[in-house]
Design a protein around this motif. Sequence first.
Motif, PDB file in Angstrom:
ATOM      1  N   LEU B  72       9.848  -7.329  29.123  1.00 30.32           N
ATOM      2  CA  LEU B  72       8.399  -7.500  29.160  1.00 30.32           C
ATOM      3  C   LEU B  72       7.755  -6.701  28.034  1.00 30.32           C
ATOM      4  CD1 LEU B  72       9.400  -6.423  32.289  1.00 30.32           C
ATOM      5  CD2 LEU B  72       7.308  -7.665  32.834  1.00 30.32           C
ATOM      6  N   THR B  73       6.552  -7.174  27.669  1.00 33.03           N
ATOM      7  CA  THR B  73       5.698  -6.363  26.818  1.00 33.03           C
ATOM      8  C   THR B  73       4.483  -5.992  27.658  1.00 33.03           C
ATOM      9  OG1 THR B  73       6.426  -7.561  24.870  1.00 33.03           O
ATOM     10  CG2 THR B  73       4.398  -6.283  24.676  1.00 33.03           C
ATOM     11  N   LEU B  74       4.241  -4.682  27.744  1.00 34.04           N
ATOM     12  CA  LEU B  74       3.135  -4.218  28.570  1.00 34.04           C
ATOM     13  C   LEU B  74       2.023  -3.727  27.665  1.00 34.04           C
ATOM     14  CD1 LEU B  74       5.083  -2.151  31.257  1.00 34.04           C
ATOM     15  CD2 LEU B  74       4.565  -4.600  31.220  1.00 34.04           C
ATOM     16  N   GLY B  75       0.798  -4.154  27.981  1.00 37.19           N
ATOM     17  CA  GLY B  75      -0.352  -3.701  27.206  1.00 37.19           C
ATOM     18  C   GLY B  75      -0.961  -2.470  27.834  1.00 37.19           C
ATOM     19  N   LEU B  76      -2.211  -2.276  27.524  1.00 40.78           N
ATOM     20  CA  LEU B  76      -2.943  -1.132  28.066  1.00 40.78           C
ATOM     21  C   LEU B  76      -2.844  -1.107  29.582  1.00 40.78           C
ATOM     22  CD1 LEU B  76      -6.241  -1.131  26.034  1.00 40.78           C
ATOM     23  CD2 LEU B  76      -4.601   0.743  26.228  1.00 40.78           C
ATOM     24  N   GLU B  77      -2.725   0.066  30.153  1.00 44.06           N
ATOM     25  CA  GLU B  77      -2.705   0.243  31.605  1.00 44.06           C
ATOM     26  C   GLU B  77      -1.562  -0.527  32.264  1.00 44.06           C
ATOM     27  OE1 GLU B  77      -4.826   2.444  32.449  1.00 44.06           O
ATOM     28  OE2 GLU B  77      -5.913   2.335  30.554  1.00 44.06           O
ATOM     29  N   GLY B  78      -0.592  -0.970  31.464  1.00 46.43           N
ATOM     30  CA  GLY B  78       0.572  -1.609  32.064  1.00 46.43           C
ATOM     31  C   GLY B  78       0.396  -3.082  32.368  1.00 46.43           C
ATOM     32  N   THR B  79      -0.633  -3.723  31.768  1.00 46.15           N
ATOM     33  CA  THR B  79      -0.787  -5.166  31.987  1.00 46.15           C
ATOM     34  C   THR B  79       0.372  -5.915  31.327  1.00 46.15           C
ATOM     35  OG1 THR B  79      -3.146  -4.838  31.816  1.00 46.15           O
ATOM     36  CG2 THR B  79      -2.355  -7.109  31.714  1.00 46.15           C
ATOM     37  N   VAL B  80       0.916  -6.902  32.042  1.00 48.13           N
ATOM     38  CA  VAL B  80       2.018  -7.675  31.474  1.00 48.13           C
ATOM     39  C   VAL B  80       1.441  -8.671  30.472  1.00 48.13           C
ATOM     40  CG1 VAL B  80       3.893  -9.284  31.946  1.00 48.13           C
ATOM     41  CG2 VAL B  80       3.388  -7.437  33.567  1.00 48.13           C
ATOM     42  N   LEU B  81       1.761  -8.460  29.190  1.00 48.43           N
ATOM     43  CA  LEU B  81       1.286  -9.377  28.160  1.00 48.43           C
ATOM     44  C   LEU B  81       2.291 -10.493  27.954  1.00 48.43           C
ATOM     45  CD1 LEU B  81       0.045  -6.771  25.531  1.00 48.43           C
ATOM     46  CD2 LEU B  81      -1.276  -7.970  27.284  1.00 48.43           C
ATOM     47  N   TRP B  82       3.504 -10.198  28.163  1.00 44.80           N
ATOM     48  CA  TRP B  82       4.563 -11.167  27.932  1.00 44.80           C
ATOM     49  C   TRP B  82       5.723 -10.796  28.843  1.00 44.80           C
ATOM     50  CZ3 TRP B  82       9.618 -10.748  26.277  1.00 44.80           C
ATOM     51  CH2 TRP B  82      10.252 -11.955  25.910  1.00 44.80           C
ATOM     52  N   ALA B  83       6.363 -11.773  29.374  1.00 42.19           N
ATOM     53  CA  ALA B  83       7.539 -11.516  30.204  1.00 42.19           C
ATOM     54  C   ALA B  83       8.506 -12.664  30.017  1.00 42.19           C
ATOM     55  CB  ALA B  83       7.151 -11.393  31.677  1.00 42.19           C
ATOM     56  N   LEU B 118       5.467   7.421  34.445  1.00 46.05           N
ATOM     57  CA  LEU B 118       6.532   6.996  33.540  1.00 46.05           C
ATOM     58  C   LEU B 118       5.961   6.182  32.383  1.00 46.05           C
ATOM     59  CD1 LEU B 118       9.755   6.887  33.561  1.00 46.05           C
ATOM     60  CD2 LEU B 118       9.424   4.528  34.238  1.00 46.05           C
ATOM     61  N   HIS B 119       5.007   5.339  32.717  1.00 50.68           N
ATOM     62  CA  HIS B 119       4.381   4.504  31.693  1.00 50.68           C
ATOM     63  C   HIS B 119       3.662   5.373  30.677  1.00 50.68           C
ATOM     64  CE1 HIS B 119       1.220   1.468  30.357  1.00 50.68           C
ATOM     65  NE2 HIS B 119       2.366   1.123  29.805  1.00 50.68           N
ATOM     66  N   GLU B 120       3.033   6.394  31.203  1.00 56.21           N
ATOM     67  CA  GLU B 120       2.352   7.353  30.333  1.00 56.21           C
ATOM     68  C   GLU B 120       3.365   7.927  29.334  1.00 56.21           C
ATOM     69  OE1 GLU B 120      -0.866   8.450  28.975  1.00 56.21           O
ATOM     70  OE2 GLU B 120      -0.875   7.160  30.772  1.00 56.21           O
ATOM     71  N   ALA B 121       4.541   8.331  29.870  1.00 53.02           N
ATOM     72  CA  ALA B 121       5.587   8.887  29.016  1.00 53.02           C
ATOM     73  C   ALA B 121       6.140   7.812  28.092  1.00 53.02           C
ATOM     74  CB  ALA B 121       6.713   9.467  29.885  1.00 53.02           C
ATOM     75  N   GLY B 122       6.282   6.601  28.618  1.00 49.77           N
ATOM     76  CA  GLY B 122       6.859   5.497  27.847  1.00 49.77           C
ATOM     77  C   GLY B 122       5.987   5.141  26.652  1.00 49.77           C
ATOM     78  N   GLU B 157      -0.945  -0.617  20.312  1.00 55.52           N
ATOM     79  CA  GLU B 157       0.096   0.072  21.067  1.00 55.52           C
ATOM     80  C   GLU B 157       0.504  -0.753  22.283  1.00 55.52           C
ATOM     81  OE1 GLU B 157      -0.824   3.996  22.313  1.00 55.52           O
ATOM     82  OE2 GLU B 157      -1.163   4.700  20.264  1.00 55.52           O
ATOM     83  N   THR B 158       1.801  -0.965  22.429  1.00 55.81           N
ATOM     84  CA  THR B 158       2.307  -1.627  23.631  1.00 55.81           C
ATOM     85  C   THR B 158       3.579  -0.913  24.070  1.00 55.81           C
ATOM     86  OG1 THR B 158       3.730  -3.149  22.416  1.00 55.81           O
ATOM     87  CG2 THR B 158       1.474  -3.889  22.869  1.00 55.81           C
ATOM     88  N   CYS B 159       4.087  -1.368  25.173  1.00 56.57           N
ATOM     89  CA  CYS B 159       5.332  -0.824  25.703  1.00 56.57           C
ATOM     90  C   CYS B 159       6.297  -1.976  25.920  1.00 56.57           C
ATOM     91  CB  CYS B 159       5.057  -0.181  27.067  1.00 56.57           C
ATOM     92  SG  CYS B 159       5.355   1.552  27.087  1.00 56.57           S
ATOM     93  N   THR B 160       7.547  -1.788  25.511  1.00 56.61           N
ATOM     94  CA  THR B 160       8.563  -2.775  25.853  1.00 56.61           C
ATOM     95  C   THR B 160       9.294  -2.277  27.098  1.00 56.61           C
ATOM     96  OG1 THR B 160       8.855  -3.391  23.564  1.00 56.61           O
ATOM     97  CG2 THR B 160      10.635  -3.951  25.066  1.00 56.61           C
ATOM     98  N   ALA B 161       9.382  -3.153  28.070  1.00 58.57           N
ATOM     99  CA  ALA B 161      10.095  -2.764  29.295  1.00 58.57           C
ATOM    100  C   ALA B 161      11.333  -3.636  29.447  1.00 58.57           C
ATOM    101  CB  ALA B 161       9.194  -2.918  30.513  1.00 58.57           C
ATOM    102  N   VAL B 162      12.475  -2.985  29.701  1.00 60.14           N
ATOM    103  CA  VAL B 162      13.691  -3.733  30.022  1.00 60.14           C
ATOM    104  C   VAL B 162      14.039  -3.411  31.469  1.00 60.14           C
ATOM    105  CG1 VAL B 162      16.129  -4.087  29.513  1.00 60.14           C
ATOM    106  CG2 VAL B 162      14.505  -3.713  27.654  1.00 60.14           C
ATOM    107  N   VAL B 163      14.190  -4.454  32.268  1.00 61.22           N
ATOM    108  CA  VAL B 163      14.422  -4.270  33.704  1.00 61.22           C
ATOM    109  C   VAL B 163      15.813  -4.812  34.041  1.00 61.22           C
ATOM    110  CG1 VAL B 163      13.601  -4.829  36.012  1.00 61.22           C
ATOM    111  CG2 VAL B 163      11.966  -4.503  34.146  1.00 61.22           C
TER     112      VAL B 163
END
Lengths: 112, 575
Positions: B72-83, B118-122, B157-163
């Motif tokens: 996933l790509t998470l945007g601000l506040e952890g919104t899922v922009l792409w999954a 965790l997201h904050e750290a991520g 700024e985004t976050c990449t999440a691997v689950v």
Amino acid sequence: MNAPDVGSGEESGSPGADEEFWDLRLYVAGQTSKSMAAFANLKRICEERLAGRYHIEVVDLMQNPQLAKGDQILAIPTLVRKLPAPIRKIVGDLSNNERALVGLDLRPRGGG
Amino acid sequence: MSEAVTAGNDLMLRIHDLTLQLEEAEDTLRALRHGEVDAIVVKADAEEQIYTLKGADHAYRVLFETLNEGALTLGLEGTVLWANSCFAQFVGLPLEQVVGAPFESFLSPADRERFLALHEAGRKGNSKTEASLVHASGSLVPVMVSLSAVYLAGIGETCTAVVTDLTELRQAQEALQQANTELEARVAARTAELTRLNQALANADQRKDRFLAMLAHELRNPLGPIRNAIELLKRWGPPDPRLVRARGIIDRQVKHQARLLDDLLDVSRIAQGKIRIHSSRLNLAQLIRDAAEDCRGIAEESGLSLCLELPDEPVWVDGDAIRLAQVVTNLLQNAAKFSNAGGRVVLSLSTEPQNGMARVKVRDTGIGIEREMLPRLFESFSQADSSLDRSRDGLGLGLALVKGIVELHQGCVSAHSDGPGHGAEFSFLLPLAAAGATEALDAPSPMGAQTRPLRILIVEDNRDSADSLRELLELAGYRVEVAYSGQAALAITSEFQPEVVLCDLGLPGMTGYEVVGALRQNPSLATARMVAVSGYGQEEDKTRSRTAGFDAHLTKPVEFEELQRLLQIPSGGQG
């Protein structure tokens, strides 16, 4: 696309220019990068300027291409402001913040 | 005029509309030119079709779409922009319900707050955690979530999440854990079972030893009267040669049986730890010489020559003379038993000063021993080669007894053979006594013949035993009375005034201990010697007799010679 309710729209408050409810519709084509960028940018702008009084409907034209007719969509992504009137259309991924704000009427238009 | 105004207004509105349309068209063109769009709607056959631009990232997009991990790509506040579709499968929702939703809404409530931190750290770097996803069905999916900060042009700024789905891993871990627990339980159960079986075996072994001791004891009891009867026959019997021969058979067989039973009793006593060693300083060379002399008869009967190789000087050890003689005798008997006529048995003694031991060796030219049999030779009941139709009699206890007695003397035994037909060699080691030894032999002083017949009272409920012993003693010149019970004994003592009382302990009604107690009350019997006669000869039995008032303790079957020795000791002496 079955639009997810993104952002908390309904919030009672005293009516006024700053308290208008914004109904927005974002046309995307699946998860293309520009669609994703448009959504991310729109979400950010709304949180910054319209927190608590907006609703975004995401319409995926990949799933239902015929929905393009209603708002005469030509290029994707395109944002349509349904409310407040008048209807406004902004084409593109909203990456130019200044233009996006002007297009949404959240900032007075500059000359030309 | 008003028409002109209206027309003018219409025109103005028309111009405004056109201006807006132009602006929109310009805006679209601008967006196209600036690459802010990547898809267009094309009308073909009155149907709208969507054409997307496939960028250079197409291959990567396919890769992520088909990945077997949630991405996933998470945007601000952890919104899922792409999954990708894999993540959508994890949560059991269509992809469009995933995109746009906050990521934490897919986590179990317990994990939500942790994820926000965790997201904050991520967003600053990398972070990783285990969490549970809530599937649309309500079930929880254990996952590993790793976040890393990514800056995307056009988004920021985004976050990449691997689950990663941990279900299978967890199941494997649980299965392993369970298998481990089960294995441990089974090992524990098996150990307990073995411990129980071991204990049961030990108990059975103890019962066997006790049973053997009791059996030997019970079987030996009847031998006493038989032996007495033979002694009578020897002295009184008719001189008919056939009867003399028959008497000799009975005599030898009874002695043989007594020896077997003694061995059995000794082995079970050793097994029960009941044998005590009455240790004294003794000359092993002399002891061996005497034992060999006693066995010379056996050797000659078997047609064997017995040679002694003994040092001239004494070899001092501390030990039980009777028991050690028994060891030597058993080894000689063993050699004789497994040798054929014409064979040779060598009995030797040597000292090994370097390890402070004396070595006794018995070498024979007999039938030898199979190699496999050697380690088991010294076990009870393990006579080798039971295929010989038991032509070599015995219970196979002799060597077990040798081992038991030698080990009670802090010694050790060993056996060697070059195989069947090559003879055998048995040896044992005994610790040498410390220097400064002196021979302490209390030689029995034989007394002269009785000048006056001794009065003996036999108290014994076994009439055969009592009567045969009475006849023997009378034959030897004593005056004898018999009482078959304790009461009868008390009744006749005043009149008979016995000088010696031979009292059985296991009497009915009144035990031997009670009889001696009562007799000791009688002052006229103050000098009389009270001798306990019992089937039990343990140290504690002798002590108990002494405590009860007996002067001596004889163990059944009583050897007539032993009894006579006792009777020859002057009154008042200790037996």
